[in-house]
Design a protein around this motif. Structure first.
Motif, PDB file in Angstrom:
ATOM      1  N   GLU A  30      -3.049   2.580   7.428  1.00  0.00           N
ATOM      2  CA  GLU A  30      -1.571   1.999   7.022  1.00  0.00           C
ATOM      3  C   GLU A  30      -0.392   3.688   7.735  1.00  0.00           C
ATOM      4  O   GLU A  30       0.444   3.426   7.797  1.00  0.00           O
ATOM      5  N   ASP A  31      -0.972   3.729   8.999  1.00  0.00           N
ATOM      6  CA  ASP A  31      -1.118   4.620   9.871  1.00  0.00           C
ATOM      7  C   ASP A  31      -0.769   4.183  11.363  1.00  0.00           C
ATOM      8  O   ASP A  31      -1.117   5.186  12.493  1.00  0.00           O
ATOM      9  N   GLY A  32      -0.821   3.187  11.672  1.00  0.00           N
ATOM     10  CA  GLY A  32      -1.117   2.596  12.988  1.00  0.00           C
ATOM     11  C   GLY A  32      -2.398   2.823  13.532  1.00  0.00           C
ATOM     12  O   GLY A  32      -2.170   2.751  14.983  1.00  0.00           O
ATOM     13  N   GLY A  33      -3.176   2.773  13.055  1.00  0.00           N
ATOM     14  CA  GLY A  33      -4.449   3.329  13.334  1.00  0.00           C
ATOM     15  C   GLY A  33      -5.207   4.772  13.565  1.00  0.00           C
ATOM     16  O   GLY A  33      -5.564   5.109  14.243  1.00  0.00           O
ATOM     17  N   GLU A  34      -3.824   5.468  13.594  1.00  0.00           N
ATOM     18  CA  GLU A  34      -4.284   6.538  13.359  1.00  0.00           C
ATOM     19  C   GLU A  34      -5.906   7.828  12.517  1.00  0.00           C
ATOM     20  O   GLU A  34      -6.663   7.908  12.467  1.00  0.00           O
ATOM     21  N   HIS A  35      -5.720   6.654  11.304  1.00  0.00           N
ATOM     22  CA  HIS A  35      -6.770   7.237  10.298  1.00  0.00           C
ATOM     23  C   HIS A  35      -7.264   6.279   8.787  1.00  0.00           C
ATOM     24  O   HIS A  35      -6.309   4.709   8.596  1.00  0.00           O
ATOM     25  N   ASP A  53       2.157 -13.954   3.401  1.00  0.00           N
ATOM     26  CA  ASP A  53       3.020 -13.068   3.038  1.00  0.00           C
ATOM     27  C   ASP A  53       2.274 -11.396   2.862  1.00  0.00           C
ATOM     28  O   ASP A  53       3.942 -10.817   2.437  1.00  0.00           O
ATOM     29  N   GLY A  54       1.558 -11.396   4.289  1.00  0.00           N
ATOM     30  CA  GLY A  54       1.374  -9.724   3.122  1.00  0.00           C
ATOM     31  C   GLY A  54      -0.061  -8.964   2.447  1.00  0.00           C
ATOM     32  O   GLY A  54       0.882  -7.986   2.290  1.00  0.00           O
ATOM     33  N   ARG A  55       0.203  -9.769   1.745  1.00  0.00           N
ATOM     34  CA  ARG A  55       0.033  -9.352   0.188  1.00  0.00           C
ATOM     35  C   ARG A  55      -1.736  -9.365   0.208  1.00  0.00           C
ATOM     36  O   ARG A  55      -2.169  -8.447  -0.889  1.00  0.00           O
ATOM     37  N   THR A  56      -2.776 -10.051   0.754  1.00  0.00           N
ATOM     38  CA  THR A  56      -3.376 -10.520   0.819  1.00  0.00           C
ATOM     39  C   THR A  56      -4.201 -10.745   2.169  1.00  0.00           C
ATOM     40  O   THR A  56      -3.790 -10.776   2.833  1.00  0.00           O
ATOM     41  N   LEU A  57      -5.813  -9.881   2.222  1.00  0.00           N
ATOM     42  CA  LEU A  57      -6.879  -9.624   3.791  1.00  0.00           C
ATOM     43  C   LEU A  57      -7.388 -10.392   2.837  1.00  0.00           C
ATOM     44  O   LEU A  57      -8.260 -10.354   2.222  1.00  0.00           O
ATOM     45  N   LYS A  70     -10.886 -11.792  -0.531  1.00  0.00           N
ATOM     46  CA  LYS A  70     -10.075 -11.791  -0.624  1.00  0.00           C
ATOM     47  C   LYS A  70      -9.594 -10.022  -1.708  1.00  0.00           C
ATOM     48  O   LYS A  70     -10.697 -10.061  -1.855  1.00  0.00           O
ATOM     49  N   TYR A  71      -8.816  -9.491  -0.147  1.00  0.00           N
ATOM     50  CA  TYR A  71      -8.746  -8.425  -1.204  1.00  0.00           C
ATOM     51  C   TYR A  71      -6.722  -8.382  -1.103  1.00  0.00           C
ATOM     52  O   TYR A  71      -6.405  -8.236  -0.466  1.00  0.00           O
ATOM     53  N   ASP A  72      -6.677  -7.487  -1.553  1.00  0.00           N
ATOM     54  CA  ASP A  72      -5.489  -7.327  -2.427  1.00  0.00           C
ATOM     55  C   ASP A  72      -4.987  -6.176  -2.647  1.00  0.00           C
ATOM     56  O   ASP A  72      -5.150  -5.281  -2.978  1.00  0.00           O
ATOM     57  N   LEU A  73      -3.444  -6.159  -1.567  1.00  0.00           N
ATOM     58  CA  LEU A  73      -3.684  -5.227  -1.364  1.00  0.00           C
ATOM     59  C   LEU A  73      -2.634  -4.441  -2.198  1.00  0.00           C
ATOM     60  O   LEU A  73      -3.145  -2.858  -2.007  1.00  0.00           O
ATOM     61  N   ASN A  74      -1.897  -4.541  -2.856  1.00  0.00           N
ATOM     62  CA  ASN A  74      -0.986  -4.539  -4.050  1.00  0.00           C
ATOM     63  C   ASN A  74      -2.403  -3.358  -5.063  1.00  0.00           C
ATOM     64  O   ASN A  74      -2.437  -2.262  -5.448  1.00  0.00           O
ATOM     65  N   LEU A  75      -2.791  -4.281  -5.156  1.00  0.00           N
ATOM     66  CA  LEU A  75      -4.175  -3.933  -6.872  1.00  0.00           C
ATOM     67  C   LEU A  75      -5.181  -3.194  -6.401  1.00  0.00           C
ATOM     68  O   LEU A  75      -6.127  -2.249  -6.503  1.00  0.00           O
ATOM     69  N   GLY A  76      -5.764  -3.431  -5.002  1.00  0.00           N
ATOM     70  CA  GLY A  76      -7.325  -2.988  -4.213  1.00  0.00           C
ATOM     71  C   GLY A  76      -8.198  -3.192  -4.635  1.00  0.00           C
ATOM     72  O   GLY A  76      -9.138  -2.471  -4.374  1.00  0.00           O
ATOM     73  N   THR A  77      -8.436  -4.584  -5.354  1.00  0.00           N
ATOM     74  CA  THR A  77      -9.345  -5.111  -5.708  1.00  0.00           C
ATOM     75  C   THR A  77      -9.284  -6.443  -4.638  1.00  0.00           C
ATOM     76  O   THR A  77      -8.798  -7.278  -3.736  1.00  0.00           O
ATOM     77  N   ARG A  78     -11.529  -6.942  -4.580  1.00  0.00           N
ATOM     78  CA  ARG A  78     -11.754  -7.951  -3.550  1.00  0.00           C
ATOM     79  C   ARG A  78     -11.959  -8.781  -4.728  1.00  0.00           C
ATOM     80  O   ARG A  78     -12.777  -8.797  -5.286  1.00  0.00           O
TER      81      ARG A  78
END
Length: 135
Positions: A30-35, A53-57, A70-78
């Protein structure tokens, strides 16, 4: 990041969010690839893409059989997505239609292509070993 990189994806609106699919898992920065931190494991990760929509991976893995999730970016669930891919095949590409956003395509190592027009609930094959499937 642990493992050999297989795919990279960048968030559609938040450039600092990057994901790397590797031979040991899925890693999110979440920092451009630093970590990076691991967000998924369970087999070799092969492909990843952010929903527009940027909410799901979306991610694909292989652990003796192909998997799509699918990985929900807001909930942190797969969550797993049911796919009609043969056990000896693997999903290498995942794409979302930019106009009809509920439409997705997956392409496999064996050159099979499947299309979903309902957000991944059902799939129909449109190419079989690189040849168009006549419906």
């Amino acid at each position: 990041i642990v493992g050999n990189p297989r795919a990279l994806a960048v968030h559609p609106t938040e450039w600092e969010k990057v994901v790397a699919a590797t031979s040991t898992g899925l890693f999110l920065s979440e920092d451009g690839g630093e970590h990076f931190r691991r967000v998924a494991e369970g087999g070799e990760m092969l492909a990843a893409t952010f929903d527009l929509d940027g909410r799901t991976l979306w991610l694909s893995a292989h652990d003796g059989r192909p998997r799509l999730g699918k990985y929900d970016l807001n909930l942190g669930t797969r969550s797993d997505v049911t796919i009609p891919v043969a056990p000896d095949d693997a999903i290498l590409y995942i794409a979302q239609n930019s106009v009809v956003r509920n439409s997705y395509a997956i392409a496999t190592h064996a050159r099979n292509v499947f299309l979903s027009e309902d957000g991944g609930k059902s799939w129909r094959q449109i190419a079989d070993r690189g040849q168009a499937v006549v419906q």
